[in-house]
Design a protein around this motif. Sequence first.
Motif, PDB file in Angstrom:
ATOM      1  N   LEU A  20      45.599  75.652  34.351  1.00  0.00           N
ATOM      2  CA  LEU A  20      46.068  74.269  34.375  1.00  0.00           C
ATOM      3  C   LEU A  20      46.309  73.837  35.815  1.00  0.00           C
ATOM      4  O   LEU A  20      47.059  74.474  36.538  1.00  0.00           O
ATOM      5  N   SER A  21      45.644  72.760  36.235  1.00  0.00           N
ATOM      6  CA  SER A  21      45.807  72.268  37.600  1.00  0.00           C
ATOM      7  C   SER A  21      46.395  70.859  37.570  1.00  0.00           C
ATOM      8  O   SER A  21      45.684  69.863  37.641  1.00  0.00           O
ATOM      9  N   LEU A  22      47.703  70.806  37.445  1.00  0.00           N
ATOM     10  CA  LEU A  22      48.375  69.506  37.413  1.00  0.00           C
ATOM     11  C   LEU A  22      48.258  68.771  38.737  1.00  0.00           C
ATOM     12  O   LEU A  22      48.158  67.548  38.757  1.00  0.00           O
ATOM     13  N   ASP A  23      48.258  69.511  39.828  1.00  0.00           N
ATOM     14  CA  ASP A  23      48.159  68.869  41.134  1.00  0.00           C
ATOM     15  C   ASP A  23      46.837  68.113  41.264  1.00  0.00           C
ATOM     16  O   ASP A  23      46.814  66.974  41.722  1.00  0.00           O
ATOM     17  N   ALA A  24      45.751  68.721  40.857  1.00  0.00           N
ATOM     18  CA  ALA A  24      44.441  68.065  40.937  1.00  0.00           C
ATOM     19  C   ALA A  24      44.388  66.865  39.999  1.00  0.00           C
ATOM     20  O   ALA A  24      43.873  65.801  40.364  1.00  0.00           O
ATOM     21  N   PHE A  25      44.923  67.012  38.793  1.00  0.00           N
ATOM     22  CA  PHE A  25      44.939  65.907  37.833  1.00  0.00           C
ATOM     23  C   PHE A  25      45.758  64.747  38.392  1.00  0.00           C
ATOM     24  O   PHE A  25      45.333  63.592  38.352  1.00  0.00           O
ATOM     25  N   ALA A  26      46.935  65.050  38.917  1.00  0.00           N
ATOM     26  CA  ALA A  26      47.813  64.016  39.478  1.00  0.00           C
ATOM     27  C   ALA A  26      47.135  63.301  40.650  1.00  0.00           C
ATOM     28  O   ALA A  26      47.170  62.073  40.741  1.00  0.00           O
ATOM     29  N   GLU A  27      46.514  64.072  41.507  1.00  0.00           N
ATOM     30  CA  GLU A  27      45.832  63.479  42.661  1.00  0.00           C
ATOM     31  C   GLU A  27      44.700  62.555  42.207  1.00  0.00           C
ATOM     32  O   GLU A  27      44.533  61.460  42.747  1.00  0.00           O
ATOM     33  N   ARG A  28      43.951  62.998  41.214  1.00  0.00           N
ATOM     34  CA  ARG A  28      42.841  62.204  40.694  1.00  0.00           C
ATOM     35  C   ARG A  28      43.321  60.854  40.135  1.00  0.00           C
ATOM     36  O   ARG A  28      42.621  59.855  40.205  1.00  0.00           O
ATOM     37  N   HIS A  29      44.540  60.838  39.617  1.00  0.00           N
ATOM     38  CA  HIS A  29      45.084  59.614  39.018  1.00  0.00           C
ATOM     39  C   HIS A  29      46.125  58.934  39.904  1.00  0.00           C
ATOM     40  O   HIS A  29      46.837  58.030  39.451  1.00  0.00           O
ATOM     41  N   ARG A  30      46.200  59.394  41.139  1.00  0.00           N
ATOM     42  CA  ARG A  30      47.081  58.806  42.160  1.00  0.00           C
ATOM     43  C   ARG A  30      48.546  58.750  41.722  1.00  0.00           C
ATOM     44  O   ARG A  30      49.223  57.731  41.843  1.00  0.00           O
ATOM     45  N   LEU A  31      48.995  59.873  41.195  1.00  0.00           N
ATOM     46  CA  LEU A  31      50.382  60.033  40.794  1.00  0.00           C
ATOM     47  C   LEU A  31      50.907  61.343  41.363  1.00  0.00           C
ATOM     48  O   LEU A  31      50.135  62.184  41.804  1.00  0.00           O
ATOM     49  N   SER A  32      52.219  61.501  41.323  1.00  0.00           N
ATOM     50  CA  SER A  32      52.776  62.794  41.722  1.00  0.00           C
ATOM     51  C   SER A  32      52.721  63.742  40.526  1.00  0.00           C
ATOM     52  O   SER A  32      52.636  63.311  39.368  1.00  0.00           O
ATOM     53  N   ARG A  33      52.772  64.999  40.815  1.00  0.00           N
ATOM     54  CA  ARG A  33      52.779  66.010  39.751  1.00  0.00           C
ATOM     55  C   ARG A  33      53.953  65.765  38.807  1.00  0.00           C
ATOM     56  O   ARG A  33      53.829  65.845  37.595  1.00  0.00           O
ATOM     57  N   ARG A  34      55.099  65.458  39.380  1.00  0.00           N
ATOM     58  CA  ARG A  34      56.310  65.214  38.576  1.00  0.00           C
ATOM     59  C   ARG A  34      56.136  64.005  37.658  1.00  0.00           C
ATOM     60  O   ARG A  34      56.581  64.034  36.509  1.00  0.00           O
ATOM     61  N   GLN A  35      55.492  62.945  38.148  1.00  0.00           N
ATOM     62  CA  GLN A  35      55.237  61.777  37.295  1.00  0.00           C
ATOM     63  C   GLN A  35      54.357  62.161  36.104  1.00  0.00           C
ATOM     64  O   GLN A  35      54.629  61.750  34.970  1.00  0.00           O
TER      65      GLN A  35
END
Length: 108
Positions: A20-35
């Motif tokens: 699971l790569s939340l950081d990559a997903f968050a970056e792709r959607h221009r959000l923070s990992r925490r969001q």
Amino acid sequence: AQVLAALLADDIEADLARALSLDAFAERHRLSRRQVERIFKAAFDASPLEFQQRKRLERARYLLESTDDSVLSVAQQVGWESGSYLSRMLGKAWAVTAAQIRASAPRP
């Protein structure tokens, strides 16, 4: 927010063996990992990791019931490196062993 959570859930389910790569997903959607974590938790009442673990367990149970694959093979298919880890997770989640799942599965 619901759409974003559904997209992440789809990503997780598409390849349970992938880390699971939340950081990559968050970056792709221009959000923070925490969001992303908060949005997902609100939608599914589970963290992304908890959701992934639950889906891995469900898939492992299905594979144990419907195939003759070894416990190690099933574990690897859902993203875990050892059969013993899968066994521990089955015991923790449902208090059953792989052998018990296999024994209770309906066979044609």
